[in-house]
Motif scaffolding. Structure first.
Motif, PDB file in Angstrom:
ATOM      1  N   GLU A  36      52.269  20.815  20.127  1.00  0.00           N
ATOM      2  CA  GLU A  36      53.002  19.626  20.564  1.00  0.00           C
ATOM      3  C   GLU A  36      52.088  18.571  21.173  1.00  0.00           C
ATOM      4  O   GLU A  36      52.568  17.525  21.624  1.00  0.00           O
ATOM      5  N   GLY A  37      50.790  18.836  21.204  1.00  0.00           N
ATOM      6  CA  GLY A  37      49.828  17.864  21.697  1.00  0.00           C
ATOM      7  C   GLY A  37      49.863  17.628  23.194  1.00  0.00           C
ATOM      8  O   GLY A  37      49.423  16.576  23.661  1.00  0.00           O
ATOM      9  N   LYS A  38      50.321  18.615  23.976  1.00  0.00           N
ATOM     10  CA  LYS A  38      50.514  18.388  25.415  1.00  0.00           C
ATOM     11  C   LYS A  38      49.626  19.265  26.293  1.00  0.00           C
ATOM     12  O   LYS A  38      49.573  19.081  27.510  1.00  0.00           O
ATOM     13  N   GLU A  39      48.938  20.250  25.725  1.00  0.00           N
ATOM     14  CA  GLU A  39      48.121  21.147  26.546  1.00  0.00           C
ATOM     15  C   GLU A  39      46.824  20.464  26.959  1.00  0.00           C
ATOM     16  O   GLU A  39      46.211  19.737  26.181  1.00  0.00           O
ATOM     17  N   ARG A  40      46.425  20.709  28.205  1.00  0.00           N
ATOM     18  CA  ARG A  40      45.191  20.121  28.720  1.00  0.00           C
ATOM     19  C   ARG A  40      43.987  20.894  28.189  1.00  0.00           C
ATOM     20  O   ARG A  40      44.027  22.102  28.039  1.00  0.00           O
ATOM     21  N   ILE A  41      42.922  20.156  27.921  1.00  0.00           N
ATOM     22  CA  ILE A  41      41.668  20.763  27.472  1.00  0.00           C
ATOM     23  C   ILE A  41      40.627  20.552  28.567  1.00  0.00           C
ATOM     24  O   ILE A  41      40.304  19.412  28.937  1.00  0.00           O
ATOM     25  N   GLY A  42      40.073  21.638  29.112  1.00  0.00           N
ATOM     26  CA  GLY A  42      39.103  21.521  30.197  1.00  0.00           C
ATOM     27  C   GLY A  42      39.800  21.266  31.523  1.00  0.00           C
ATOM     28  O   GLY A  42      41.004  21.507  31.685  1.00  0.00           O
ATOM     29  N   GLY A  43      39.018  20.761  32.476  1.00  0.00           N
ATOM     30  CA  GLY A  43      39.565  20.486  33.795  1.00  0.00           C
ATOM     31  C   GLY A  43      40.228  19.119  33.875  1.00  0.00           C
ATOM     32  O   GLY A  43      40.500  18.459  32.881  1.00  0.00           O
ATOM     33  N   GLN A  44      40.451  18.702  35.137  1.00  0.00           N
ATOM     34  CA  GLN A  44      41.066  17.398  35.405  1.00  0.00           C
ATOM     35  C   GLN A  44      39.982  16.317  35.374  1.00  0.00           C
ATOM     36  O   GLN A  44      38.958  16.421  36.033  1.00  0.00           O
ATOM     37  N   LEU A  45      40.210  15.287  34.560  1.00  0.00           N
ATOM     38  CA  LEU A  45      39.257  14.185  34.482  1.00  0.00           C
ATOM     39  C   LEU A  45      39.194  13.453  35.811  1.00  0.00           C
ATOM     40  O   LEU A  45      40.221  13.110  36.401  1.00  0.00           O
TER      41      LEU A  45
END
Length: 637
Positions: free
Chosen positions: A341-350
């Motif tokens: 669904e294109g909603k999962e975060r990749i890596g940490g918080q920018l």
């Protein structure tokens, strides 16, 4: 270098150094009075003389390159490259900070070509827009009227400025009934002119048999077409937010450009595609993001903080991004994604920097991104090479033709084999702003658009250009290389003339121009599968919020009036039909400072907004298919 070659090079270098010293360091710009600028009647001005001498001095270095043996040439290339870079940067700095250009406007003539390798512009006035010419003509007429009279003023204007023909006065208007009215053929062609190429695709291109469509877009920065011509994508700005837009080329019917807010935090000009995954990639100075052109969903976010250059996906599935002296590599098969669904975060918080708040943090997607798979260091000679533009080598799948910021030369680099240096391409008097290849048809050729006002065609096996075109448009020069039915063709555009020019490489001539609706051409792409040219264009007659400015009611040429009203109809009562045959239309707008007048093409078209244009060439094109006229207010300030 051999001792004899070294002596000749040192002599050339000494004379160039003396010339630069005398014409920049010791020159008082106020000493170039009006008489010196103009020169004696029929003679050479001081600026023209400087330019001629300067160009001939640089040309001597390239004569040395041609005369050198293969062993001698290797060392000579670096010396000549350094000489050109210094000459260009010195001239630019002198003009930018001290108004002491070596010659007027600091514009370089071509110096690296053999005489048979150049298409020269026709002699005459430099590029001037219609409103500037009108002002010059008015001032000239007033001056001669004060000295003599109206007759003398008219004669003087004709002698100085000549006559720019209206479209209906050209010898060649429409070579074929399917020729679009939004074209203007070379005014040197005879009335009997038709395409010298008779195969269907080439004939359609050379006779401008095309249907023209458009769609409004964000303010564009770059354009990219996928390898197998499935998608064309562009980067740009939605007010204060970076964006991505694309067209699926399999879609028939009305042109529709899909737009996306990409969630990046800063200027994001870099774009590439990956055909098998049907992905578009866009990059700002911190991250690279990918989106599916099937469903618009985000797929990847890649962290690239120390690598801020262009991006490219190789056939093995590795995405590579350029940095200073290094390349960053991500193996896409092993990278995490944003999920179905294109909603999962990749890596940490920018972590957002303070200045990013001006771009609206609510639209920034805050994945820090996945780390790279590896880093490749370029050869030691390129440790300071800060790549800001590149294109895939047309015949070497592992190589890129690269451009460095503030460098005139281009270099082929084998990216997947340790950044090994290949051919260095010399001969430009400015900086590369556009590159184009047509690898399926011409695997050893590419084209470049340069800020020195020239377009060049290159053979990847030679260090000097094989063809130079005096295009005279230095503002955002863009090129698209095409081979309809195998005929080498170059399309060019820029930010001055508001047209797309079509060049016949074999015939060594400009064939015709295409209208862009008074918009600047930002970038071009050629779809050889569909015989179609794509252009993203920017409207300069808008403020940053998209409001129109600088318009007036359009003045319809008589030939347009007759076509719209019927060839035998008379002007309706109450309409403002001027003595010069123009009819003001208060419902349609034309920019006050448009480069062209309304009678330059066979029909009137003003985009009034940023648009993507599609020129679809085909034998049975319907010339009535033209873009919708822009909705700008005729009284927009």
């Amino acid at each position: 270098m051999s001792s004899q070659l070294d002596v000749r090079f040192s002599d050339c270098q000494s004379r160039l150094s003396t010339f630069m010293h005398e014409n920049i360091d010791r020159r008082d710009p106020e000493a170039d009075d009006e008489e010196d600028r103009k020169g004696p009647k029929g003679g050479e001005s001081v600026f023209d003389r400087r330019q001629r001498l300067f160009t001939s001095l640089l040309a001597e270095f390239f004569d040395l390159l041609r005369a050198a043996s293969e062993n001698e040439r290797e060392g000579l290339i670096e010396h000549v490259d350094a000489v050109v870079d210094e000459a260009v940067s010195t001239n630019n700095e002198a003009g930018g900070y001290h108004a002491r250009w070596i010659f007027e406007d600091g514009k370089f003539r071509s110096f690296a070509h053999a005489e048979e390798e150049i298409i020269r512009k026709k002699p005459g006035l430099p590029i001037l827009s219609a409103h500037v010419l009108d002002n010059l003509k008015w001032a000239t007429a007033e001056f001669f009227k004060s000295k003599g009279g109206a007759d003398e003023a008219d004669a003087a204007c004709k002698d100085i400025f000549g006559e720019l023909k209206s479209w209906d006065a050209l010898a060649v208007q429409k070579p074929h009934q399917s020729t679009t009215l939004l074209s203007r053929f070379n005014d040197k062609f005879p009335s009997s002119w038709s395409s010298p190429y008779t195969h269907a695709a080439a004939q359609a291109v050379y006779e401008a048999r095309c249907e023209v469509s458009s769609d409004t877009v964000m303010a564009p920065t770059n354009l990219c077409i996928s390898t197998n011509h499935s998608c064309v994508g562009m980067t740009g700005w939605y007010e204060d937010t970076p964006g991505l837009a694309y067209v699926r080329l399999s879609e028939e019917g009305k042109l529709r450009c899909h737009g996306l807010h990409v969630g990046l935090a800063n200027y994001a000009p870099f774009i590439t595609t990956e055909e098998s995954r049907r992905l578009l990639f866009i990059a700002d100075d911190q991250r690279v993001k990918s989106f599916s052109w099937d469903n618009d969903l985000p797929v990847h976010t890649l962290a690239s903080r120390d690598f801020r250059g262009p991006i490219h996906v190789f056939s093995n599935g590795n995405l590579v991004r350029a940095g200073k002296g290094k390349l960053c590599v991500w193996a896409l098969d092993s990278q995490p994604t944003h999920g179905s669904e294109g909603k999962e975060r990749i890596g940490g918080q920018l972590r957002l920097q303070d200045d990013y708040h001006s771009y609206g943090t609510g639209r920034i997607e805050c994945s820090s991104g996945s780390l790279s798979t590896s880093v490749v260091s370029l050869e030691s000679t390129l440790k300071d090479w800060d790549i800001n533009r590149w294109i895939a080598h047309p015949s070497s799948p592992n190589a890129m033709i690269t451009v460095m910021k503030e460098k005139c030369a281009m270099i082929a680099i084998d990216v997947e084999h340790g950044g090994k240096v290949g051919t260095k391409f010399l001969g430009q008097g400015g900086y590369t702003r556009s590159l184009s290849t047509d690898p399926f048809t011409a695997p050893n050729v590419f084209a470049s658009g340069c800020t020195d006002g020239h377009i060049r065609l290159w053979d990847t096996r030679q260090l000097l250009p094989v063809l130079t075109i005096e295009n005279d448009d230095r503002a955002t020069p863009s090129v698209a290389l095409a081979h309809p039915d195998g005929v080498p063709t170059i399309f060019s555009g820029g930010g001055e003339a508001a047209v797309i020019k079509v060049w016949d490489v074999r015939g060594r001539q400009m064939v015709y121009e295409l209208a862009t609706g008074n918009n600047d051409v930002v970038d071009l792409a050629w779809d050889g599968t569909r015989n179609t040219l794509w252009a993203v264009t920017e409207c300069r007659f808008m403020d940053r919020m998209g409001n129109p400015r600088g318009y007036r009611p359009i003045k319809l040429p008589k030939f347009v009036q007759e076509r719209e009203k019927g060839a035998n109809s008379e002007t309706s009562a109450g309409e403002d039909d001027d003595d010069d045959g123009y009819d003001e239309d208060y419902d349609r707008a034309w920019p006050k400072k448009a480069y062209h007048k309304e009678d330059y093409f066979g029909d009137v078209y003003n985009a009034g907004d940023h648009v993507i244009l599609r020129y679809k060439f085909k034998s049975d094109a319907d010339p009535s298919v033209v873009p919708e006229y822009g909705s700008a207010d005729p009284y927009g300030n």
